[in-house]
Design a protein around this motif. Structure first.
Motif, mmCIF file in Angstrom:
data_model
loop_
_atom_site.group_PDB
_atom_site.id
_atom_site.type_symbol
_atom_site.label_atom_id
_atom_site.label_comp_id
_atom_site.label_asym_id
_atom_site.label_seq_id
_atom_site.Cartn_x
_atom_site.Cartn_y
_atom_site.Cartn_z
ATOM 1 N N GLU A 51 0.842 -1.210 0.000
ATOM 2 C CA GLU A 51 0.000 0.000 0.000
ATOM 3 C C GLU A 51 0.873 1.254 0.000
ATOM 4 O OE1 GLU A 51 -0.018 -2.435 2.125
ATOM 5 O OE2 GLU A 51 -1.914 -3.486 1.790
ATOM 6 N N GLY B 62 -7.276 -2.540 1.523
ATOM 7 C CA GLY B 62 -7.018 -3.803 2.214
ATOM 8 C C GLY B 62 -8.010 -4.834 1.741
ATOM 9 N N SER C 208 -3.734 -9.378 9.380
ATOM 10 C CA SER C 208 -4.639 -9.104 8.258
ATOM 11 C C SER C 208 -6.052 -9.549 8.589
ATOM 12 C CB SER C 208 -4.171 -9.833 7.000
ATOM 13 O OG SER C 208 -2.888 -9.387 6.658
ATOM 14 N N LEU D 116 -7.538 -6.945 10.976
ATOM 15 C CA LEU D 116 -7.352 -5.598 10.386
ATOM 16 C C LEU D 116 -6.380 -4.763 11.214
ATOM 17 C CD1 LEU D 116 -10.519 -4.230 8.583
ATOM 18 C CD2 LEU D 116 -9.046 -6.124 7.980
ATOM 19 N N ASN E 175 -3.442 -5.083 10.838
ATOM 20 C CA ASN E 175 -2.450 -4.743 9.807
ATOM 21 C C ASN E 175 -2.747 -3.375 9.201
ATOM 22 O OD1 ASN E 175 -0.179 -5.330 8.110
ATOM 23 N ND2 ASN E 175 -1.620 -5.724 6.451
ATOM 24 N N LYS E 176 -4.031 -3.078 8.956
ATOM 25 C CA LYS E 176 -4.371 -1.745 8.398
ATOM 26 C C LYS E 176 -4.143 -0.661 9.441
ATOM 27 C CE LYS E 176 -4.741 -3.347 4.822
ATOM 28 N NZ LYS E 176 -3.751 -3.114 3.756
ATOM 29 N N GLU F 2 -0.622 -0.047 9.364
ATOM 30 C CA GLU F 2 -0.265 0.615 8.099
ATOM 31 C C GLU F 2 -0.656 2.092 8.089
ATOM 32 O OE1 GLU F 2 -0.096 -3.264 5.183
ATOM 33 O OE2 GLU F 2 -1.700 -1.814 4.855
ATOM 34 N N GLN G 274 -7.757 -6.779 -4.199
ATOM 35 C CA GLN G 274 -6.380 -6.287 -4.006
ATOM 36 C C GLN G 274 -5.647 -6.059 -5.330
ATOM 37 O OE1 GLN G 274 -4.902 -8.907 -0.661
ATOM 38 N NE2 GLN G 274 -4.145 -6.924 -0.013
#
Ligand code: NAD
Ligand code: MG
Length: 409
Positions: free
Chosen positions: A170, A193, A230, A233, A235-236, A239, A262
């Motif tokens: 991303e 995502g 992931s 979430l 992970n987001k 990120e 994706q």
């Protein structure tokens, strides 16, 4: 007289320099998902790259095999128990072997063109900082380093005059989309995502989710920890914090959109209404190639994107009620300072506990949020001035999370 072949190779070397390709590369976390993808990509480019150091934590056999295959100069295993075996496996090859945490940092401190920082988790902090001081370029996959140590790490990069290139798909997309535009024209940065394996699950179903179910990422094969991140979430969330440190925007200019296919990896909205996105089939070798070759490009083998065959791309808003981890980014921005280090450490403890079946899936985000609030209440969130402050906050976050585990089991 110079032979034609020599002139050819000199020309190729010059062309490479002009293209800005990083020639001599070390890979930290070489046996992992990003590490092996990096080496696979490099192997496809003949002698355009040389491998200096490769590191791994425990898998001696895989590390030795990679070091032999890619003719590395140095192979370092983080766990000291692996030293004798590594030495034996590399005997007669001329490849130097070393072991232990100090050797990992020494490996990262060698002056190379580029270090691929692909250790997972806060364990990557010290080696990645060492790379920032020594390498001309740091290709950063280890997002936890930015989440935990954002401001301190960005200063280390700046002080060393190093170049930082994001590997996270991303952030690579956003970096490519911004490509030199004056930051004052950026209105919003959007990270996409997949939504993870539980995108369509109800909260009740998620409460019973097993590690095996969490491991089924729809589009990527990745390391264990990021796969669980992931699914939650988280992970987001990590990120968003990563993007905040990488790009010249405020926290309220960052957003997440769920995009199950994706294909669009991230996009940037500009003041004139233009939206620039980067697309490609999901394959980490594409953002890795961009981080190695930037501002040039190098060939990478990702399946080519056929939009007609895909037919449609879909986008939806993330559901923060089912995925509360996402909201923790906002709280981390509000608290500032070492909040990111605490959150990341608590998440690492929670993910391990979930994988060990000690806590249920929804407890990961709950525990991480609880540790963050506890740290804030107890005055443990401070402004870090150096890496040691960050590591102290990481240790406090771990201790808080371990103390909370029983409450969630
Ligand atoms: P992985 O688990 O597959 O590999 C991790 C690597 O780090 C291995 O080589 C391992 O030996 C090494 N390592 C583990 N613990 C260590 C320790 N304590 N000290 C030193 N080395 C240690 O992980 P991955 O999926 O390749 O992810 C690596 C990093 O890249 C993570 O920060 C992740 O968030 C990020 N990332 C990964 C992907 C992906 O597709 N896998 C995508 C974007 C970002
Ligand atoms: Mg990513």
């Amino acid at each position: 007289m110079q032979k034609l072949a020599d002139i050819d190779s000199e020309a190729a070397a010059l062309a490479r320099q002009q293209e800005g390709c990083a020639r001599r590369i070390s890979v930290l976390g070489a046996t992992g998902s990003v590490g092996t993808s990096t080496l696979d990509l490099i192997a496809r480019h003949g002698d355009a790259f040389e491998i200096d150091a490769l590191t791994a934590q425990t898998n001696v056999a895989a590390l030795a095999e990679l070091a032999l295959k890619h003719r590395a100069r140095l192979a370092v295993i983080g766990s000291t128990q692996g030293y004798e075996e590594l030495k034996a496996r590399l005997a007669g090859s001329g490849i130097e072997a070393a072991a232990g945490p100090a050797a990992l940092i020494e490996a990262a401190s060698r002056p190379v063109d580029c270090v691929m920082a692909a250790i997972v988790g806060a364990a990557g902090l010290r080696p990645t900082f060492a790379a920032a001081r020594a390498a001309r370029r740091v290709a950063l996959a280890n997002k936890e380093c930015l989440v935990s140590a954002g401001t301190v790490f960005m200063s280390a990069i700046k002080d060393a005059g190093a170049e930082l290139l994001p590997v996270d798909s991303e952030h690579s997309a956003v970096h490519q989309s911004i490509a030199g535009t004056d930051p004052k024209f950026i209105e919003r940065i959007v990270l996409t995502g997949s939504g993870g394996p539980f995108r369509t699950w109800s909260a009740v179903e998620m409460a019973a989710a097993t590690p095996e179910q969490a491991a089924r990422h729809p589009n990527f094969s990745m390391g264990r920890k990021i796969t669980v991140d992931s699914a939650t979430l988280m992970n987001k969330c990590l990120e968003l914090i990563e993007a905040y440190h990488l790009f010249p925007v405020r926290a309220d200019q960052l957003a997440v959109v769920v995009h199950p296919q994706q294909i669009v990896h991230g996009f940037v909205e500009f003041a004139d209404g233009s939206v620039i996105a980067q697309m490609g089939t999901p394959d980490m070798r594409t953002p890795i190639a961009s981080s190695l070759a930037w501002p040039a490009r190098m060939a990478a083998p990702a399946a080519r994107l056929d939009l007609v065959r895909l037919g449609s791309l879909t986008f939806e808003a993330p559901d923060e009620r089912r995925f509360p981890a996402l909201g923790l980014a906002r709280r981390t921005f509000e608290l500032g300072g070492t909040a990111g280090a605490v959150l990341n450490a608590a998440n690492e403890v929670a993910v391990e506990a979930f994988l060990a079946r000690q806590i249920p899936f929804p407890a990961i985000a709950a525990l991480a949020g609880d540790a963050l609030e506890t740290a804030a209440r107890q005055g443990q969130v401070r402004e870090p001035t150096c890496l040691d402050d960050v590591i102290a906050a990481d240790e406090e976050g771990r201790a808080l999370a371990r103390g909370l585990l029983r409450r969630y089991s």
